[in-house]
Design an enzyme around this catalytic site. Structure first.
Site, PDB file in Angstrom:
ATOM      1  N   THR A 149      -3.391  -9.845  -3.599  1.00  0.00           N
ATOM      2  CA  THR A 149      -2.091 -10.469  -3.853  1.00  0.00           C
ATOM      3  C   THR A 149      -1.018  -9.462  -4.212  1.00  0.00           C
ATOM      4  OG1 THR A 149      -3.280 -12.418  -4.642  1.00  0.00           O
ATOM      5  CG2 THR A 149      -0.934 -12.314  -5.142  1.00  0.00           C
ATOM      6  N   LYS A 189     -19.451  -8.767  -0.392  1.00  0.00           N
ATOM      7  CA  LYS A 189     -18.882  -9.022  -1.717  1.00  0.00           C
ATOM      8  C   LYS A 189     -19.245 -10.452  -2.121  1.00  0.00           C
ATOM      9  CE  LYS A 189     -14.728  -9.875  -4.328  1.00  0.00           C
ATOM     10  NZ  LYS A 189     -13.282 -10.166  -4.280  1.00  0.00           N
ATOM     11  N   ALA A 247      -9.397  -7.959  -9.059  1.00  0.00           N
ATOM     12  CA  ALA A 247      -8.560  -9.101  -9.465  1.00  0.00           C
ATOM     13  C   ALA A 247      -7.630  -8.752 -10.619  1.00  0.00           C
ATOM     14  CB  ALA A 247      -9.388 -10.330  -9.827  1.00  0.00           C
TER      15      ALA A 247
END
Length: 263
Positions: free
Chosen positions: A216, A106, A193
């Site tokens: 997250t 990535k 994201a």
């Protein structure tokens, strides 16, 4: 490198490797590697991203990620988190190849620390260099259809537009551009994201994306294991909804029962 057996016909295929799960999770921000491993199991994901600059893979004197997440069972996806130039990113992934033989990678090249927004000029430069060296590049990018096409034309194995800023939990902020990227792409498109909750993941999949990458949203949830499980179901539900084809939106009510023959 491990390739997961695919039970379902609707597999995610990246650079010739097939996966039954369309969810990819990270290995940062968890309280412990054990919690990370438990979340991974709950998520059903088969690919985990690994920030080479931040995760211990080799020092046996300290807890190591490989002791909790078996690289023979899961596909490690080395990433270039923390890199701000093409040269740094390329150097980091060359080290990954030397250290673990990883070639599916990535790429992310960041513009600044405040937004962690991708520097697209440096990203495209790095992608071209890595592809020329035989890497299969999954690339983090802005939600710009023009740059997405340039990255695909350069040979990237997957296009990974941000839903919103890394770690923000704001969800998909520009669904129009994501849809444009999906419609034009000939390689997998994976939202990377900004996902904060299960509905965000479902929305990304309903737009036609091939997968969702998150870190997250799971790691900083009050119950990471339960959130990982929720994300698993959200990605599946969003994919099924997209494939089913949603009803047309209408301006006025349309009764579910026929109006003819009323008493």
């Amino acid at each position: 490198m491990p390739t997961s057996p695919v039970a379902a016909v609707d597999a995610l295929t990246i650079a010739g490797r097939s996966f039954s799960s369309r969810l990819i999770i990270g290995t940062g921000k968890y309280k412990t590697y054990a919690e990370n491993a438990a979340a991974l199991e709950a998520s059903g994901a088969e690919i985990v991203t690994v920030a080479l600059r931040r995760v211990n893979l080799s020092d046996p004197a300290q807890p190591r990620l490989v002791d909790f997440i078996d690289p023979k069972k899961f596909t490690y996806l080395p990433n270039t988190a923390g890199c701000y130039t093409a040269d740094d990113a390329v150097r980091t992934l060359r080290l990954a190849r030397e250290a673990g033989g990883w070639t599916l990678v990535k790429l992310e090249v960041l513009a600044d620390q405040k937004t962690l927004y991708p520097d697209m000029e440096e990203t495209l430069k790095a992608a071209k260099l890595l592809i020329a060296e035989g890497f299969a590049v999954m690339v983090y990018c802005s939600d710009d259809p023009v740059y997405a096409r340039k990255l695909e034309d350069a040979g990237c194995a997957a296009i990974m537009p941000l839903g919103s800023l890394i770690g923000s939990g704001l969800g998909v902020q520009n669904p129009v551009n994501i849809r444009l990227i999906v419609e034009a792409a000939r390689v997998p498109v994976i939202v990377d994201a900004g996902v904060g909750c299960a509905s965000d993941a479902a929305i990304a999949m309903e737009l036609g994306c091939d997968g969702v990458l998150m870190n997250t949203a799971i790691a900083e949830a009050k119950d990471p294991i339960r959130m990982a499980r929720a994300m698993k179901h959200a990605v599946i539900a969003g994919r099924e909804s997209y494939l089913a084809g949603r009803m047309a939106k209408k301006r006025y009510a349309d009764p579910s029962s026929p109006l003819g023959g009323l008493i």
